[in-house]
Write an enzyme that holds these catalytic residues in place. Structure first.
Site, PDB file in Angstrom:
ATOM      1  N   HIS A 117       5.736  96.071  89.978  1.00 39.19           N
ATOM      2  CA  HIS A 117       5.604  96.732  88.663  1.00 39.19           C
ATOM      3  C   HIS A 117       6.945  97.291  88.174  1.00 39.19           C
ATOM      4  O   HIS A 117       6.961  98.235  87.388  1.00 39.19           O
ATOM      5  CB  HIS A 117       4.577  97.872  88.694  1.00 39.19           C
ATOM      6  CG  HIS A 117       3.288  97.522  89.361  1.00 39.19           C
ATOM      7  ND1 HIS A 117       2.177  97.107  88.671  1.00 39.19           N
ATOM      8  CD2 HIS A 117       2.943  97.502  90.669  1.00 39.19           C
ATOM      9  CE1 HIS A 117       1.188  96.861  89.523  1.00 39.19           C
ATOM     10  NE2 HIS A 117       1.637  97.085  90.750  1.00 39.19           N
ATOM     11  N   SER A 140      32.741  92.659  73.780  1.00 39.38           N
ATOM     12  CA  SER A 140      32.264  92.941  72.434  1.00 39.38           C
ATOM     13  C   SER A 140      33.463  93.150  71.531  1.00 39.38           C
ATOM     14  O   SER A 140      34.486  93.680  71.953  1.00 39.38           O
ATOM     15  CB  SER A 140      31.394  94.196  72.455  1.00 39.38           C
ATOM     16  OG  SER A 140      31.357  94.778  71.169  1.00 39.38           O
ATOM     17  N   LYS A 191      32.132  96.910  76.894  1.00 42.48           N
ATOM     18  CA  LYS A 191      31.044  95.951  77.108  1.00 42.48           C
ATOM     19  C   LYS A 191      31.426  94.763  77.950  1.00 42.48           C
ATOM     20  O   LYS A 191      32.544  94.284  77.936  1.00 42.48           O
ATOM     21  CB  LYS A 191      30.552  95.435  75.753  1.00 42.48           C
ATOM     22  CG  LYS A 191      29.791  96.494  74.984  1.00 42.48           C
ATOM     23  CD  LYS A 191      28.358  96.556  75.411  1.00 42.48           C
ATOM     24  CE  LYS A 191      27.538  95.857  74.342  1.00 42.48           C
ATOM     25  NZ  LYS A 191      26.128  95.964  74.621  1.00 42.48           N
ATOM     26  N   GLU A 202      21.551  85.558  79.641  1.00 46.50           N
ATOM     27  CA  GLU A 202      20.621  85.700  78.509  1.00 46.50           C
ATOM     28  C   GLU A 202      20.243  84.335  77.938  1.00 46.50           C
ATOM     29  O   GLU A 202      19.097  84.096  77.557  1.00 46.50           O
ATOM     30  CB  GLU A 202      21.255  86.557  77.410  1.00 46.50           C
ATOM     31  CG  GLU A 202      21.453  88.008  77.821  1.00 46.50           C
ATOM     32  CD  GLU A 202      22.378  88.733  76.849  1.00 46.50           C
ATOM     33  OE1 GLU A 202      21.868  89.288  75.873  1.00 46.50           O
ATOM     34  OE2 GLU A 202      23.601  88.710  77.063  1.00 46.50           O
TER      35      GLU A 202
END
Ligand code: ARG
Length: 468
Positions: free
Chosen positions: A161, A282, A288, A295
């Site tokens: 979970h 970024s 970043k 992704e």
């Protein structure tokens, strides 16, 4: 490559040109040119067989086979001009053959139809794709084994979970994916074994009256045998559906792993550092380090699922045998194969470059009362307590620890004895994450000894494969 009159292979029956719209909706050359190699292999095998059974002179067969070889070279060199008017790869190749060798080109299509031709080409293409993916999956498994070996003792939290459950090891977690990707390989192999029958010679749908030798063409193309029913041979695409099903499952595994890498590489988790090669910065936020590759692996799974759904939908309402709908089998499958190929390559790159962070993993492993089960097990063993009662006692101890804002290890013995007087100082032995992990020695468990045994088993299996 101009052809006279109605410009088509069936010019004898037709007097008018097709509408431009028909040409546009009908043409598959834009994508089925990817079958060129398979189409030529199939035609060469067919010509050889026709000569062997006396349906073609040796001279004509030679001219055809050599002409096809030259076309293959033209295509490889980017010199071949694909024509939409010639609809698909089969007619493009045949028309060019006619230009090159003249009359004998027209004899190639004896005892054959585009229906068995395309089914043959497509099976060959999917078979080649499976072989490529198989090698890629093997490469991915190899880098996962390396990660597992390096981190066989590295404790980290195991989740259910997405809540702290029990400590596990990095090696164990990597090995979970080895199992998944190995099953993906075996699914592709199963699909390959079933697809490896030759449709060639099924002709349009009913077989042919010519005395062809289907065993010969099947063997020449590396098929195990000719398909036994001509109607089935030209009209089913279950081999493509099996490929896509296996691809979809593999994409799911890749996506789940990618999701973990996204979460793990965040500043909040810091479980893993992805390499510069697989992250981007970024333009506005200097701190970043975005896990773009992961992704995209996660995101691209959707295309593969879409391809499976597309082809299932195309096929489900078709009466036997061939219908032109089936031309819609290729684009989704090509896209799914390309997608899986790039996703496997990117994942392999990320895994071989990534660096787990042992301190962060260890710190997180001890958070959230992860050794509560170990404590309950100890009560069972040391005090002969029924597990259900032990569970209850530990629940109270967790509540006590929570109130004090500490982990179980940091709970004073007196506080424990206030809940269960028979608890002794020995209990602290089982509360460390290393002890917890080391104790999970059941087959397939997270104990480093077990994980190392599994790594060795897989290494041996891969080595055997390389030898055979
Ligand atoms: N381009 C066609 C396809 O991909 C080849 C088969 C054409 N057969 C036919 N009967 N029109 O399905």
């Amino acid at each position: 490559m101009a052809q006279s009159d109605s410009n088509k292979m069936w010019g004898g029956r037709f007097t008018a040109q097709p509408d431009q719209l028909l040409e546009t909706i009908n043409a598959s050359i834009g994508f089925d040119q990817r079958l060129a190699d398979q189409d030529i292999r199939g035609s060469q095998a067919h010509a050889n067989m026709l000569a062997a059974v006396g349906l073609l002179t040796a001279e004509d067969a030679r001219a055809i086979i050599d002409g096809l070889e030259r076309i293959k070279e033209e295509i490889a060199a980017g010199e071949f001009v694909f024509s939409t008017a010639l609809e698909d790869i089969h007619m493009n190749v045949e028309a060019r053959l006619k230009e090159l060798i003249g009359e004998p080109a027209g004899r190639l299509h004896t005892a054959r139809s585009r229906n068995d031709q395309v089914a043959t080409d497509f099976r060959l293409w999917v078979r080649d794709a499976i072989d490529t993916l198989d090698a890629q999956l093997q490469a991915l498994i190899t880098v996962l084994l390396d990660q597992a070996e390096a981190g066989a003792d590295m404790v980290m939290p195991g989740f259910t979970h997405l809540q702290s459950a029990q400590p596990v090891t990095w090696g164990h977690h990597m090995m979970a994916y080895v199992e998944m990707f190995a099953r993906d390989r075996s699914r592709f192999r199963d699909a390959r074994a079933r697809l490896n029958e030759s449709p060639l010679g099924a002709a349009a749908l009913a077989g042919t009256s010519f005395t062809i030798d289907r065993d010969r063409t099947a063997a020449a193309l590396g098929f195990d045998r000719p398909a036994a029913n001509s109607l089935d041979a030209v009209s089913d695409r279950d081999f493509a559906l099996e490929f896509l099903s296996a691809a979809a499952i593999c994409a799911t595994h890749l996506s789940r792993f990618a999701e973990e890498l996204v979460v793990w590489s965040s500043a909040q988790f810091r479980f893993v550092k992805l390499s510069d090669a697989f992250t981007t910065g970024s333009s506005i936020m200097p701190q970043k380090r975005n896990p773009d590759a992961a992704e995209l692996v996660r995101g691209k799974s959707g295309r593969v699922f879409g391809a499976l759904t597309t082809l299932l939908t195309v096929m489900k309402g078709l009466p036997l045998t061939y219908s032109k709908d089936m031309q819609e089998d290729k684009e989704p499958l090509f896209d799914a194969a390309d997608t899986l190929e790039i996703c496997l390559a990117a994942t392999t790159g990320m895994v071989s470059d990534m660096a787990p962070n042992p301190e962060a993993l260890r710190a997180a492993a001890g958070v959230g009362f992860a050794t509560a089960t170990d404590l309950a097990d100890w009560l069972v063993c040391a005090l002969n307590m029924p597990f259900r009662d032990a569970h209850h006692v530990v629940g109270s101890l967790v509540r006590e620890a929570e109130m004090r804002g500490v982990e179980l290890e940091a709970l004073p013995l007196e506080a424990m004895q206030a809940v269960e007087p028979r608890i002794t100082a020995e209990v602290f032995e089982v509360l460390s994450v290393d002890k917890s992990v080391a104790s999970r020695t059941s087959y397939g468990g997270t104990a480093p000894s077990q994980v190392r045994a599994q790594i060795a088993r897989w290494r041996t299996a891969l080595q055997r494969e390389g030898e055979s």
